[in-house]
Structure formats: structure tokens, C-alpha cells
Design an enzyme around this catalytic site. Structure first.
Site, PDB file in Angstrom:
ATOM      1  N   GLY A 270       0.809  -1.217   0.000  1.00 51.07           N
ATOM      2  CA  GLY A 270       0.000   0.000   0.000  1.00 51.07           C
ATOM      3  C   GLY A 270       0.839   1.262   0.000  1.00 51.07           C
ATOM      4  N   GLU A 293       7.702  -9.771   2.812  1.00 48.80           N
ATOM      5  CA  GLU A 293       6.999 -10.619   1.833  1.00 48.80           C
ATOM      6  C   GLU A 293       7.089 -10.050   0.450  1.00 48.80           C
ATOM      7  OE1 GLU A 293       2.882 -11.467   3.873  1.00 48.80           O
ATOM      8  OE2 GLU A 293       3.856  -9.609   4.416  1.00 48.80           O
ATOM      9  N   ASN A 383      -9.175  -6.938   2.192  1.00 50.56           N
ATOM     10  CA  ASN A 383      -8.231  -7.834   1.513  1.00 50.56           C
ATOM     11  C   ASN A 383      -8.053  -9.143   2.276  1.00 50.56           C
ATOM     12  OD1 ASN A 383      -7.646  -5.763  -0.402  1.00 50.56           O
ATOM     13  ND2 ASN A 383      -6.236  -4.847   1.057  1.00 50.56           N
TER      14      ASN A 383
HETATM   15  O1  0RQ Z   1     -10.567   2.389   0.635  1.00 50.98           O
HETATM   16  O2  0RQ Z   1      -9.722   3.385  -1.462  1.00 50.98           O
HETATM   17  O3  0RQ Z   1     -12.139   2.702  -1.215  1.00 50.98           O
HETATM   18  O4  0RQ Z   1     -11.239   4.685   0.040  1.00 50.98           O
HETATM   19  O5  0RQ Z   1      -9.381   0.929   3.040  1.00 50.98           O
HETATM   20  O6  0RQ Z   1      -6.909   2.224   2.821  1.00 50.98           O
HETATM   21  O7  0RQ Z   1      -5.724   4.230   3.709  1.00 50.98           O
HETATM   22  O8  0RQ Z   1      -5.430   3.600   1.259  1.00 50.98           O
HETATM   23  O9  0RQ Z   1      -4.395   2.260   3.161  1.00 50.98           O
HETATM   24  O10 0RQ Z   1      -3.572   0.968   1.103  1.00 50.98           O
HETATM   25  O11 0RQ Z   1      -2.382   0.959   3.345  1.00 50.98           O
HETATM   26  O12 0RQ Z   1      -4.575  -0.236   3.049  1.00 50.98           O
HETATM   27  C1  0RQ Z   1      -5.502  -2.209   6.040  1.00 50.98           C
HETATM   28  C2  0RQ Z   1      -6.517  -2.267   3.774  1.00 50.98           C
HETATM   29  C3  0RQ Z   1      -4.864  -0.487   4.406  1.00 50.98           C
HETATM   30  C4  0RQ Z   1      -4.040  -2.808   4.069  1.00 50.98           C
HETATM   31  C5  0RQ Z   1      -5.242  -1.972   4.578  1.00 50.98           C
HETATM   32  C6  0RQ Z   1     -10.298   1.921   3.465  1.00 50.98           C
HETATM   33  C7  0RQ Z   1      -9.813   3.181   2.790  1.00 50.98           C
HETATM   34  C8  0RQ Z   1      -9.422   2.633   1.430  1.00 50.98           C
HETATM   35  C9  0RQ Z   1      -7.308   1.311   1.845  1.00 50.98           C
HETATM   36  P1  0RQ Z   1     -10.943   3.376  -0.587  1.00 50.98           P
HETATM   37  P2  0RQ Z   1      -5.617   3.162   2.676  1.00 50.98           P
HETATM   38  P3  0RQ Z   1      -3.649   0.980   2.580  1.00 50.98           P
HETATM   39  C10 0RQ Z   1       1.874  -7.554   3.901  1.00 50.98           C
HETATM   40  C11 0RQ Z   1       0.948  -7.216   5.028  1.00 50.98           C
HETATM   41  C12 0RQ Z   1      -3.815  -6.285   5.725  1.00 50.98           C
HETATM   42  C13 0RQ Z   1      -2.771  -7.151   5.091  1.00 50.98           C
HETATM   43  C14 0RQ Z   1      -1.380  -6.794   5.471  1.00 50.98           C
HETATM   44  C15 0RQ Z   1      -4.253  -4.304   4.264  1.00 50.98           C
HETATM   45  C16 0RQ Z   1      -8.841   1.288   1.762  1.00 50.98           C
HETATM   46  O13 0RQ Z   1      -2.896  -2.419   4.764  1.00 50.98           O
HETATM   47  O14 0RQ Z   1      -4.910  -4.961   3.471  1.00 50.98           O
HETATM   48  O15 0RQ Z   1      -1.103  -5.993   6.335  1.00 50.98           O
HETATM   49  N1  0RQ Z   1      -3.704  -4.871   5.376  1.00 50.98           N
HETATM   50  N2  0RQ Z   1      -0.440  -7.444   4.808  1.00 50.98           N
HETATM   51  O16 0RQ Z   1     -10.813   4.162   2.744  1.00 50.98           O
HETATM   52  C17 0RQ Z   1     -13.444   1.741   6.549  1.00 50.98           C
HETATM   53  C18 0RQ Z   1     -11.758   2.141   8.118  1.00 50.98           C
HETATM   54  C19 0RQ Z   1     -10.819   2.179   7.040  1.00 50.98           C
HETATM   55  C20 0RQ Z   1     -11.309   1.977   5.745  1.00 50.98           C
HETATM   56  C21 0RQ Z   1      -9.152   2.286   5.671  1.00 50.98           C
HETATM   57  N3  0RQ Z   1     -11.373   2.311   9.388  1.00 50.98           N
HETATM   58  N4  0RQ Z   1     -13.046   1.906   7.824  1.00 50.98           N
HETATM   59  N5  0RQ Z   1     -12.614   1.759   5.495  1.00 50.98           N
HETATM   60  N6  0RQ Z   1     -10.243   2.062   4.932  1.00 50.98           N
HETATM   61  N7  0RQ Z   1      -9.486   2.374   6.967  1.00 50.98           N
HETATM   62  C22 0RQ Z   1       1.358  -7.819   2.513  1.00 50.98           C
HETATM   63  C23 0RQ Z   1       0.656  -9.120   2.359  1.00 50.98           C
HETATM   64  O17 0RQ Z   1       0.387  -9.752   3.297  1.00 50.98           O
HETATM   65  C24 0RQ Z   1       0.321  -9.653   1.067  1.00 50.98           C
END
Ligand code: 0RQ
Length: 503
Positions: A270, A293, A383
Site C-alpha cells: 500500500g 513478503e 483484503n
Molecule cells: O478504501 O480506497 O475505497 O477509500 O481501506 O486504505 O488508507 O489507502 O491504506 O492501502 O495501506 O490499506 C488495512 C486495507 C490499508 C491494508 C489496509 C479503506 C480506505 C481505502 C485502503 P478506498 P488506505 P492501505 C503484507 C501485510 C492487511 C494485510 C497486510 C491491508 C482502503 O494495509 O490490506 O497488512 N492490510 N499485509 O478508505 C473503513 C476504516 C478504514 C477503511 C481504511 N477504518 N473503515 N474503510 N479504509 N481504513 C502484505 C501481504 O500480506 C500480502
């Protein structure tokens, strides 16, 4: 026969994607390559989707179980979800079509730690694997396989599946040969031995995947790039989050808890993760290592400019510009990057031994430090947990990062109680938003709550959070982790009913 398919026996099994897809039957469990949009099969899944659509038009039911490394792309998850061809899927996914059908209740999805998938398959927890479909860069004259831009669970699928389809993608850089390290020493307990890796750059296996040639039922050629979106330019919020974290690392060095080279870094996917990597360079760090990863664009930049000396991962996740840069300087990257199976890149034993610093995004955290990485309002998955839990539980220190609000301020990322728990309060060391950083190490629940309210919450929500906490402290039956149970999830309910968490 061509240079990429140099084994005569396998070359004789060359066929079209349509012919290969015709070998796939309804109900099969298929282990596919692919991790964060890299190294997924690009031809057979699309031909399979067409076959499934045709079957549905004839009124026949046709869906399969799909197991991967992590997320793939529209050419795999997207087309098969749209065709109604997926009955079950694991692990991590990020395709909008697939996500929509999971949240719509049409597809069963199992979200599982990425480091656990291979061993769950080996233990038999995931049932029989009928077929593996694995993208490779080339087939050597002796039948060994040069992996492509992700390793993921490919070794496991090739080992466990009854039959194998190999996709040879001519677009993947041939110069990747030698970059991978496939460890064949994992076994079922009680036969397990220590994994002999003590530095992120150690090579403990061999550069090729092995396959039982008798199991290979088809070889298919493709010529298409991995498809990953561009990153957003680094914005002020991401830059502020990165700044707080870099300042914290400096503080830890002064306190003697970290050295100048920190410890091996794990960085999630991200835009924020990308910004943190850029922040490390700007913060003057050099000679770092990564045990992670995914190699994102930001990681390539750090390798290019000397901030990172050596990176271990299981996959790439590069923008189109990143893909070009990788191919252009492949000789440098082959020296500096080792791609491993995800059971090794995310292995608890190794993450613990190396003392990895985990840095992952989150959806929300609560007053006491429990973290939700996956679900919006407790019921809709974004995700998946990915590898964040492998690193959060086992690393030296686990940092979770998020803007303090989402959806233009309608949602607070810091809430009284998380609506879904991926990482418990016991696995979370540091929380960071653009407002500041809460260092939760060594703190009791009530001390953590004060740190989170004061340092991380957005000013629009800070008084609401303080008010909840004060009343919980006054009225809660137990005062160890004070809560008002009838109100704990009311912020989420209000958002669902009114479109904002604000009272
Ligand atoms: O949605 O684009 O529709 O508005 O979630 O959020 O702020 O762009 O942040 O790209 O870093 O993603 C947790 C999803 C964050 C990611 C998560 C909505 C927000 C947006 C994305 P829109 P941002 P990021 C190694 C580690 C789990 C897996 C992991 C993730 C979208 O970091 O998938 O860590 N993590 N793997 O609007 C409602 C809230 C929200 C929300 C964010 N509180 N409520 N929607 N969003 N916060 C890699 C692998 O393991 C493969």
C-alpha cells in the site's frame, strides 16, 4: 522447442490455454501461483473462465476451489469470480470482483496467515489438491523450473497436487534465474529440523522449483506482464506517518534498543508502506536489510540508493514503471534480492530469530491496542490478514500504521472497540497515525488507552474517545480493561445508519 521450454518431454506437452482449461473439472481444488499481483498464471484462468461461462449457459454448474499464494489480478481472480467459477478461495485477495462476491455471500473465503498456508496444506487441513497451475520463467533441459516474479506457495502446490499445468511466461525477465532460493527442508512434525537461516540474505536452498514430470499434464505459453496499479503520489498524511516512525527509530537507537542498521524490516503493501520506505532514505538510514513478503517500488528505490543492502521476500508488487526498472537493472537486483517460498519468508521461527520489525497498515485500532486489518464495520472484508500476523506476533516489534480517519473524516481509525480482531493487544507494540505515535510497549490497558487517545486519534474524535474512556472507567464493572459494552460498537453502528461516526 524454444529456449524457455528446454525439456523435450515437457515441450511435447505444449498446448493452448483452451486445451489445458479443458482438463479442469468442476469441484476441483486448484493451487495457483500468484502473490500480490505477481507471478500468477495469465492464460489458463481466462480460458477456464470462458469454459465455465459456457457451462453455465448450458445450465450446468461449474465452480472450483482456488488456493493461491496471495492476491492475483483481474486475469485470475477477476475473471473467475465474474464467471461465477469460484466456490471457495484462500488466502489473501484484493480483486474488486472477487471481494464483491465474497461480501455478497456467493463465495466462501478463508482468510489465513500467509505463513500457515503451506503447512496447513501439508498437514492435510485443506483437503486434496487436484491440480497446480504455476507460472514460471523457463523450464531447464533437466525439467527444473525457473520461478517467476513470485514464489508464494508454488513449491507446495507442485509437491502436493495430483496434476500440474505449467505456464511459461515469455514476458518475465530471463535474468531472474538465480534470484530464487527454494528450501526443500520443511517437514511435518515431529520430523522438523531448525531452518538454517540466520541472515536475510542467506541462501539455504536451490534456485529452482522441482516437479514430478509425470504429473505435468500441460505446458502453456503466455506473454503478458504482471498487472499492478500505480501507487498514489506520497501525500502529506503518509509523509507524516513515515516521519513519526523514522523519528521513533532514531529514538530507539539513542536508547540503545536498536543499532544504526536497525533490524530486518518487514513492510506491508500500500501507499503508506511505500511512503515509510521513502522516509527511511530521507531520514539518512543506510545499510539496512529487509526480511519481508513483498518488494514494492519503494524497496527497489532503497536498494538502488544504498539504503537497503539485502532484501528477502516471496514476491514483487511493482508498478509498470517499477517493472521496467527491475528489468533494466536486473543484475543488481539479482544480487540484492532473494525470493523464497512464503512458508520461509513468513516463518515464525525466522521472523523471531532475525528480530524483524513489522510495519503494516491497518483498518482500525481500539483504545487498548487491538487491531483490525481486514474488515469494514466488522462484516465486509477488504483484503485479508496477509502476512501481517506472521510478523506482528513473532517479530522484534510490531508497528501498525493508518491515517487517523478514513472516508473524508466520516470514520475514525481509533475506536472504542474494534469491530473485528486480527491482531490482539498482545501483538501490537506501536501505533502510528499522522497525528503521532503511541508506544504501547510495557503499558497496561489503561496506560495504552491514554497513549492512543493523546497521540493517535484525530482532534475531531479525540474528545469523543476521551469521553467514552472516562465513562467506561467510571461505570464499567471491571476496571482492568474498562468498557461500556452496550456502547462499544455504537460508532460503527452510527456510521452504518448515518454515514458518519461523528455524534
Ligand atoms: O478504501 O480506497 O475505497 O477509500 O481501506 O486504505 O488508507 O489507502 O491504506 O492501502 O495501506 O490499506 C488495512 C486495507 C490499508 C491494508 C489496509 C479503506 C480506505 C481505502 C485502503 P478506498 P488506505 P492501505 C503484507 C501485510 C492487511 C494485510 C497486510 C491491508 C482502503 O494495509 O490490506 O497488512 N492490510 N499485509 O478508505 C473503513 C476504516 C478504514 C477503511 C481504511 N477504518 N473503515 N474503510 N479504509 N481504513 C502484505 C501481504 O500480506 C500480502
Amino acid at each position: 522447442m524454444n529456449e524457455r521450454i528446454a525439456h523435450a518431454g515437457l515441450a511435447s506437452r505444449l498446448m493452448s490455454a483452451e486445451q489445458a482449461a479443458a482438463l479442469i473439472q468442476p469441484g476441483m481444488a486448484v493451487g495457483m501461483s500468484g502473490f500480490t499481483g505477481a507471478g500468477y498464471p495469465k492464460a489458463v484462468p481466462q480460458a477456464l473462465a470462458a469454459r465455465i461461462e459456457a457451462a453455465h449457459e448450458r445450465g450446468e454448474s461449474f465452480a472450483i476451489r482456488i488456493l493461491t499464494g496471495a492476491s492475483t489480478a483481474p486475469e485470475l481472480d477477476g475473471v473467475l469470480a465474474r464467471a461465477g467459477g469460484i466456490e471457495f478461495r484462500l488466502p489473501y485477495q484484493s480483486d474488486p470482483e472477487l471481494r464483491g462476491r465474497i461480501n455478497g455471500g456467493q463465495i466462501e473465503y478463508m482468510d489465513v496467515h500467509l505463513g500457515h498456508v503451506a503447512q496447513h496444506a501439508l498437514f492435510g487441513f485443506l483437503g486434496r489438491i487436484d491440480l497446480a497451475i504455476v507460472e514460471v520463467t523457463a523450464i531447464l533441459p533437466d525439467g527444473r523450473l525457473v520461478p517467476s516474479t513470485s514464489v508464494g506457495n508454488n513449491k507446495t502446490w507442485l509437491d502436493l497436487a495430483d496434476k500440474v499445468i505449467i505456464e511459461v511466461n515469455h514476458r518475465q525477465p530471463r535474468g531472474m534465474e538465480g534470484m530464487h532460493d527454494i528450501y526443500y527442508g520443511t517437514a511435518k512434525p515431529p520430523q522438523r529440523k531448525p531452518i538454517p537461516l540466520t541472515h536475510p540474505g542467506d541462501r539455504i536452498g536451490e534456485p529452482y522449483l522441482k516437479v514430478d514430470l509425470d504429473k505435468v499434464v500441460a505446458v502453456v505459453e503466455s506473454d503478458a506482464p504482471d498487472r499492478i496499479g500505480r501507487f498514489a503520489p506520497i501525500d502529506d498524511v503518509s509523509r507524516a506517518i513515515a516521519g513519526h516512525l523514522v523519528e521513533f527509530f532514531r529514538h530507539e537507537i539513542r536508547a540503545g534498543r536498536l543499532g544504526e542498521h536497525l533490524l530486518p524490516l518487514q513492510s506491508g503493501v500500500g501507499n503508506i508502506a511505500n511512503a515509510v520506505l521513502a522516509g527511511l532514505h530521507d531520514g539518512g538510514f543506510r545499510g539496512l536489510t529487509a526480511f519481508t513478503e513483498v518488494i514494492q517500488d519503494g524497496m527497489l528505490d532503497l536498494i538502488g540508493n544504498g539504503t537497503i543492502d539485502m532484501a528477502s521476500a516471496t514476491s514483487f508488487s511493482l508498478s509498470p514503471e517499477g517493472v521496467e526498472e527491475f528489468a533494466r537493472n536486473i543484475d543488481l537486483y539479482r544480487e540484492k534480492i532473494v525470493l523464497r517460498p512464503q512458508e520461509i519468508s513468513n516463518h515464525a521461527e525466522l521472523v523471531r530469530r532475525l528480530g524483524v520489525i513489522g510495519m503494516n497498515g491497518m483498518v482500525e485500532a481500539d483504545l487498548y491496542g487491538n487491531v483490525n486489518s481486514t474488515h469494514v464495520c466488522g462484516t465486509s472484508i477488504i483484503n485479508g490478514i496477509g502476512g501481517s500476523g506472521d510478523f506482528a506476533r513473532n517479530g522484534f516489534m510490531s508497528c501498525f500504521l493508518s491515517p487517523s480517519t478514513a472516508k473524508n473524516g466520516a470514520i475514525s481509525a481509533f475506536v472504542p472497540m474494534v469491530s473485528h480482531v486480527d491482531h490482539t493487544e498482545h501483538d501490537v507494540a506501536v501505533l502510528v497515525s499522522e497525528q503521532g505515535l503511541a508506544d504501547l510497549r510495557g503499558l497496561s490497558p489503561k496506560q495504552r488507552a491514554r497513549a492512543i487517545i493523546d497521540n493517535c486519534a484525530h482532534p475531531d474524535y479525540r474528545p469523543m474517545l476521551q469521553d467514552y474512556y472516562d465513562r467506561a472507567l467510571r461505570d464499567s464493572k471491571g476496571r482492568h480493561t474498562p468498557h461500556l459494552l452496550a456502547e462499544a460498537l455504537s460508532w460503527h453502528q452510527r456510521y452504518l445508519e448515518t454515514g458518519t461516526m461523528k455524534a
